[in-house]
Motif scaffolding. Structure first.
Motif, PDB file in Angstrom:
ATOM      1  N   LEU A  28     -14.919 -11.181   8.015  1.00  0.00           N
ATOM      2  CA  LEU A  28     -13.816 -10.730   8.857  1.00  0.00           C
ATOM      3  C   LEU A  28     -12.599 -11.655   8.832  1.00  0.00           C
ATOM      4  CD1 LEU A  28     -15.664  -9.200  11.944  1.00  0.00           C
ATOM      5  CD2 LEU A  28     -14.105  -8.009  10.379  1.00  0.00           C
ATOM      6  N   PRO A  29     -12.767 -12.987   8.889  1.00  0.00           N
ATOM      7  CA  PRO A  29     -11.568 -13.836   8.862  1.00  0.00           C
ATOM      8  C   PRO A  29     -10.714 -13.650   7.614  1.00  0.00           C
ATOM      9  CG  PRO A  29     -13.452 -15.083   9.646  1.00  0.00           C
ATOM     10  CD  PRO A  29     -13.990 -13.769   9.153  1.00  0.00           C
ATOM     11  N   ALA A  30     -11.342 -13.435   6.465  1.00  0.00           N
ATOM     12  CA  ALA A  30     -10.589 -13.252   5.226  1.00  0.00           C
ATOM     13  C   ALA A  30      -9.868 -11.911   5.191  1.00  0.00           C
ATOM     14  CB  ALA A  30     -11.522 -13.374   4.026  1.00  0.00           C
ATOM     15  N   LEU A  31     -10.273 -10.993   6.075  1.00  0.00           N
ATOM     16  CA  LEU A  31      -9.685  -9.655   6.114  1.00  0.00           C
ATOM     17  C   LEU A  31      -8.743  -9.489   7.306  1.00  0.00           C
ATOM     18  CD1 LEU A  31     -13.006  -7.738   5.346  1.00  0.00           C
ATOM     19  CD2 LEU A  31     -11.122  -8.118   3.744  1.00  0.00           C
ATOM     20  N   ARG A  32      -8.231 -10.572   7.824  1.00  0.00           N
ATOM     21  CA  ARG A  32      -7.473 -10.541   9.083  1.00  0.00           C
ATOM     22  C   ARG A  32      -6.197  -9.716   8.999  1.00  0.00           C
ATOM     23  NH1 ARG A  32      -6.520 -15.158   6.414  1.00  0.00           N
ATOM     24  NH2 ARG A  32      -4.398 -16.024   6.290  1.00  0.00           N
ATOM     25  N   HIS A  33      -5.652  -9.497   7.805  1.00  0.00           N
ATOM     26  CA  HIS A  33      -4.415  -8.731   7.679  1.00  0.00           C
ATOM     27  C   HIS A  33      -4.675  -7.218   7.602  1.00  0.00           C
ATOM     28  CE1 HIS A  33      -1.734 -12.176   7.214  1.00  0.00           C
ATOM     29  NE2 HIS A  33      -2.661 -12.720   6.461  1.00  0.00           N
ATOM     30  N   GLU A  34      -5.931  -6.813   7.445  1.00  0.00           N
ATOM     31  CA  GLU A  34      -6.248  -5.393   7.328  1.00  0.00           C
ATOM     32  C   GLU A  34      -6.673  -4.845   8.687  1.00  0.00           C
ATOM     33  OE1 GLU A  34      -8.018  -4.049   3.569  1.00  0.00           O
ATOM     34  OE2 GLU A  34      -8.230  -6.171   3.049  1.00  0.00           O
ATOM     35  N   PRO A  35      -6.544  -3.525   8.899  1.00  0.00           N
ATOM     36  CA  PRO A  35      -6.792  -2.962  10.233  1.00  0.00           C
ATOM     37  C   PRO A  35      -8.246  -3.165  10.689  1.00  0.00           C
ATOM     38  CG  PRO A  35      -6.547  -1.226   8.586  1.00  0.00           C
ATOM     39  CD  PRO A  35      -6.152  -2.498   7.921  1.00  0.00           C
ATOM     40  N   ARG A  36      -8.415  -3.896  11.772  1.00  0.00           N
ATOM     41  CA  ARG A  36      -9.753  -4.228  12.248  1.00  0.00           C
ATOM     42  C   ARG A  36     -10.575  -2.983  12.580  1.00  0.00           C
ATOM     43  NH1 ARG A  36     -11.834  -9.059  13.821  1.00  0.00           N
ATOM     44  NH2 ARG A  36     -13.569  -9.076  15.316  1.00  0.00           N
ATOM     45  N   LEU A  46      -4.547   6.358  -9.585  1.00  0.00           N
ATOM     46  CA  LEU A  46      -3.471   6.864  -8.733  1.00  0.00           C
ATOM     47  C   LEU A  46      -2.704   5.696  -8.132  1.00  0.00           C
ATOM     48  CD1 LEU A  46      -5.377   9.633  -6.727  1.00  0.00           C
ATOM     49  CD2 LEU A  46      -3.992   9.936  -8.778  1.00  0.00           C
ATOM     50  N   GLU A  47      -1.387   5.756  -8.182  1.00  0.00           N
ATOM     51  CA  GLU A  47      -0.551   4.738  -7.550  1.00  0.00           C
ATOM     52  C   GLU A  47      -0.182   5.243  -6.158  1.00  0.00           C
ATOM     53  OE1 GLU A  47       1.155   0.920  -7.838  1.00  0.00           O
ATOM     54  OE2 GLU A  47      -0.106   2.013  -9.247  1.00  0.00           O
ATOM     55  N   MET A  48      -0.612   4.506  -5.137  1.00  0.00           N
ATOM     56  CA  MET A  48      -0.452   4.989  -3.774  1.00  0.00           C
ATOM     57  C   MET A  48       0.208   3.956  -2.883  1.00  0.00           C
ATOM     58  SD  MET A  48      -3.989   6.979  -3.070  1.00  0.00           S
ATOM     59  CE  MET A  48      -4.855   5.433  -3.109  1.00  0.00           C
ATOM     60  N   ALA A  49       0.952   4.442  -1.912  1.00  0.00           N
ATOM     61  CA  ALA A  49       1.541   3.560  -0.914  1.00  0.00           C
ATOM     62  C   ALA A  49       0.444   2.989  -0.019  1.00  0.00           C
ATOM     63  CB  ALA A  49       2.560   4.323  -0.075  1.00  0.00           C
ATOM     64  N   VAL A  50       0.580   1.712   0.329  1.00  0.00           N
ATOM     65  CA  VAL A  50      -0.328   1.077   1.286  1.00  0.00           C
ATOM     66  C   VAL A  50       0.505   0.199   2.214  1.00  0.00           C
ATOM     67  CG1 VAL A  50      -2.379   1.088  -0.187  1.00  0.00           C
ATOM     68  CG2 VAL A  50      -0.803  -0.852  -0.287  1.00  0.00           C
ATOM     69  N   ASN A  51       0.031   0.060   3.437  1.00  0.00           N
ATOM     70  CA  ASN A  51       0.640  -0.873   4.383  1.00  0.00           C
ATOM     71  C   ASN A  51      -0.454  -1.325   5.349  1.00  0.00           C
ATOM     72  OD1 ASN A  51       0.402   0.961   6.605  1.00  0.00           O
ATOM     73  ND2 ASN A  51       2.326   1.954   6.037  1.00  0.00           N
ATOM     74  N   PRO A  52      -0.181  -2.248   6.265  1.00  0.00           N
ATOM     75  CA  PRO A  52      -1.251  -2.770   7.115  1.00  0.00           C
ATOM     76  C   PRO A  52      -1.909  -1.758   8.041  1.00  0.00           C
ATOM     77  CG  PRO A  52       0.546  -4.336   7.005  1.00  0.00           C
ATOM     78  CD  PRO A  52       1.053  -3.084   6.365  1.00  0.00           C
ATOM     79  N   ALA A  53      -1.470  -0.511   8.049  1.00  0.00           N
ATOM     80  CA  ALA A  53      -2.156   0.528   8.826  1.00  0.00           C
ATOM     81  C   ALA A  53      -3.409   1.029   8.120  1.00  0.00           C
ATOM     82  CB  ALA A  53      -1.210   1.699   9.087  1.00  0.00           C
ATOM     83  N   VAL A  54      -3.551   0.717   6.824  1.00  0.00           N
ATOM     84  CA  VAL A  54      -4.684   1.233   6.048  1.00  0.00           C
ATOM     85  C   VAL A  54      -5.365   0.096   5.301  1.00  0.00           C
ATOM     86  CG1 VAL A  54      -3.618   3.490   5.762  1.00  0.00           C
ATOM     87  CG2 VAL A  54      -3.280   1.750   3.992  1.00  0.00           C
ATOM     88  N   LEU A  55      -6.648   0.284   5.026  1.00  0.00           N
ATOM     89  CA  LEU A  55      -7.356  -0.648   4.165  1.00  0.00           C
ATOM     90  C   LEU A  55      -6.779  -0.591   2.756  1.00  0.00           C
ATOM     91  CD1 LEU A  55     -11.143  -0.130   5.033  1.00  0.00           C
ATOM     92  CD2 LEU A  55      -9.638  -1.992   5.774  1.00  0.00           C
ATOM     93  N   ILE A  56      -6.836  -1.700   2.061  1.00  0.00           N
ATOM     94  CA  ILE A  56      -6.453  -1.725   0.658  1.00  0.00           C
ATOM     95  C   ILE A  56      -7.566  -1.065  -0.158  1.00  0.00           C
ATOM     96  CG2 ILE A  56      -5.969  -3.232  -1.306  1.00  0.00           C
ATOM     97  CD1 ILE A  56      -5.055  -5.320   0.868  1.00  0.00           C
ATOM     98  N   LEU A  66       2.896 -15.963   0.678  1.00  0.00           N
ATOM     99  CA  LEU A  66       2.533 -17.349   0.944  1.00  0.00           C
ATOM    100  C   LEU A  66       1.937 -17.545   2.334  1.00  0.00           C
ATOM    101  CD1 LEU A  66       5.538 -19.185  -0.736  1.00  0.00           C
ATOM    102  CD2 LEU A  66       3.165 -19.117  -1.531  1.00  0.00           C
ATOM    103  N   THR A  67       2.134 -16.595   3.238  1.00  0.00           N
ATOM    104  CA  THR A  67       1.484 -16.658   4.549  1.00  0.00           C
ATOM    105  C   THR A  67       0.084 -16.057   4.520  1.00  0.00           C
ATOM    106  OG1 THR A  67       2.314 -14.519   5.345  1.00  0.00           O
ATOM    107  CG2 THR A  67       3.736 -16.456   5.673  1.00  0.00           C
ATOM    108  N   GLY A  68      -0.337 -15.569   3.353  1.00  0.00           N
ATOM    109  CA  GLY A  68      -1.669 -15.000   3.219  1.00  0.00           C
ATOM    110  C   GLY A  68      -1.725 -13.488   3.232  1.00  0.00           C
ATOM    111  N   VAL A  69      -0.572 -12.814   3.379  1.00  0.00           N
ATOM    112  CA  VAL A  69      -0.563 -11.349   3.342  1.00  0.00           C
ATOM    113  C   VAL A  69      -1.049 -10.889   1.958  1.00  0.00           C
ATOM    114  CG1 VAL A  69       0.897  -9.295   3.434  1.00  0.00           C
ATOM    115  CG2 VAL A  69       1.296 -11.197   5.010  1.00  0.00           C
ATOM    116  N   PRO A  70      -2.009  -9.967   1.890  1.00  0.00           N
ATOM    117  CA  PRO A  70      -2.520  -9.525   0.593  1.00  0.00           C
ATOM    118  C   PRO A  70      -1.420  -8.948  -0.304  1.00  0.00           C
ATOM    119  CG  PRO A  70      -3.970  -8.800   2.356  1.00  0.00           C
ATOM    120  CD  PRO A  70      -2.737  -9.350   3.019  1.00  0.00           C
ATOM    121  N   LEU A  71      -1.567  -9.153  -1.595  1.00  0.00           N
ATOM    122  CA  LEU A  71      -0.571  -8.701  -2.554  1.00  0.00           C
ATOM    123  C   LEU A  71      -0.245  -7.209  -2.426  1.00  0.00           C
ATOM    124  CD1 LEU A  71       1.235  -9.331  -5.029  1.00  0.00           C
ATOM    125  CD2 LEU A  71      -0.745  -8.716  -6.448  1.00  0.00           C
ATOM    126  N   PRO A  72      -1.237  -6.311  -2.270  1.00  0.00           N
ATOM    127  CA  PRO A  72      -0.887  -4.887  -2.168  1.00  0.00           C
ATOM    128  C   PRO A  72       0.083  -4.586  -1.031  1.00  0.00           C
ATOM    129  CG  PRO A  72      -3.213  -5.117  -2.632  1.00  0.00           C
ATOM    130  CD  PRO A  72      -2.699  -6.495  -2.333  1.00  0.00           C
TER     131      PRO A  72
END
Length: 279
Positions: free
Chosen positions: A198-206, A83-93, A66-72
């Motif tokens: 870029l604003p829509a991608l703010r949660h992914e690593p710049r 492939l089912e892979m782990a993702v976190n904000p250190a990597v692009l979705i 609800l804060t806008g963090v992407p579902l993945p």
């Protein structure tokens, strides 16, 4: 009083409608992840409440979403090329558009026989691991400059049981001297500093998105250096922005690579450009 699972699904979907255009599907994915079961299992458990631990996990993820963090990132995993892979904000979705880069790779790699492949800026390891699974006789190398992203990629490789030579560093710098590749792949940063996405991608690593003032900086660096690392007849394949195809073809020609051609993604946009090193 405990809430039946069916009611929980409806409540979560209703809340996610504020941030998602497919709230029912997202609610199902989140509840499945909380319970560790597939959709069929949800249907069988519709009258049962969520266990306390699962309910807490779900609540935390819904609040993040609800804060806008992407579902993945909320789920902690995402699917790419089966492939089912782990993702976190250190990597692009990993995105479906990038599957075009895998398709290009598989078109150049025979099903049998050893070939050496390099994935530059591997991030989560999505491209390298998809190629490794589809071409098990190939020798796969992958380079990533972010230690946090490289840790995600290595973990994904271990979890999937796929062998990749992981290296830390910037583009070609960490490679052993004299090593040449039949295929080099890269999905580098290609957004310009003023890109409206870029604003829509703010949660992914710049650093994995932003290339520089023009958006072509990383693509140009890779194209210029690739001939020194390609075997005779080897191919360089680059993912890029939908409006960058012409510029990337020019970069590849300027680097001495032959017959640059561009493939379109699932939406029909120019997405992946490749060229070969003369034999």
């Amino acid at each position: 009083m405990p809430v039946p699972l069916g009611d929980t699904l409806r409540q979560v979907a209703s809340r996610l409608g504020a941030v998602s255009d497919q709230p029912e599907q997202e609610a199902r994915w989140l509840v499945e992840a909380a319970l560790g079961c597939a959709a069929a299992g949800l249907l069988r458990r519709g009258d049962q409440p969520l266990p306390a631990a699962a309910a807490q996990w779900l609540g935390e993820r819904v609040e993040r979403r609800l804060t806008g963090v992407p579902l993945p990132y909320c789920l902690g995993t995402w699917s790419f090329y089966g492939l089912e892979m782990a993702v976190n904000p250190a990597v692009l979705i990993p995105r479906p558009d990038t599957e075009s880069l895998v398709e290009l790779a598989l078109g150049h790699l025979p099903r049998k026989g050893a070939r050496r492949v390099l994935d530059l800026g591997t991030g989560s390891g999505a491209v390298a691991l998809a190629v490794a699974r589809a071409r098990p006789e190939a020798e796969i190398w992958a380079v990533e400059r972010s230690p946090e992203a490289l840790a995600v990629a290595q973990g994904n490789g271990q979890g999937l049981g796929l062998a990749v030579h992981w290296l830390a560093g910037d583009w070609f710098a960490p490679l052993p001297p004299g090593l040449r590749f039949d295929l080099i792949l890269a999905n580098p940063p290609y957004l310009a500093a003023d890109d409206p996405h870029l604003p829509a991608l703010r949660h992914e690593p710049r650093e994995a998105l932003l290339a520089g003032p023009t958006g072509l900086e990383c693509l140009a660096a890779i194209a210029a250096q690739a001939p020194g690392h390609l075997a005779a007849g080897g191919v360089l394949g680059l993912e890029h922005g939908a409006e960058q195809g012409e510029a990337v073809r020019a970069l590849l020609r300027a680097a001495g690579l032959a017959q640059p051609r561009t493939q379109r993604d699932l939406a029909g946009r120019e997405r992946v450009t490749s060229a070969s090193f003369p034999a």
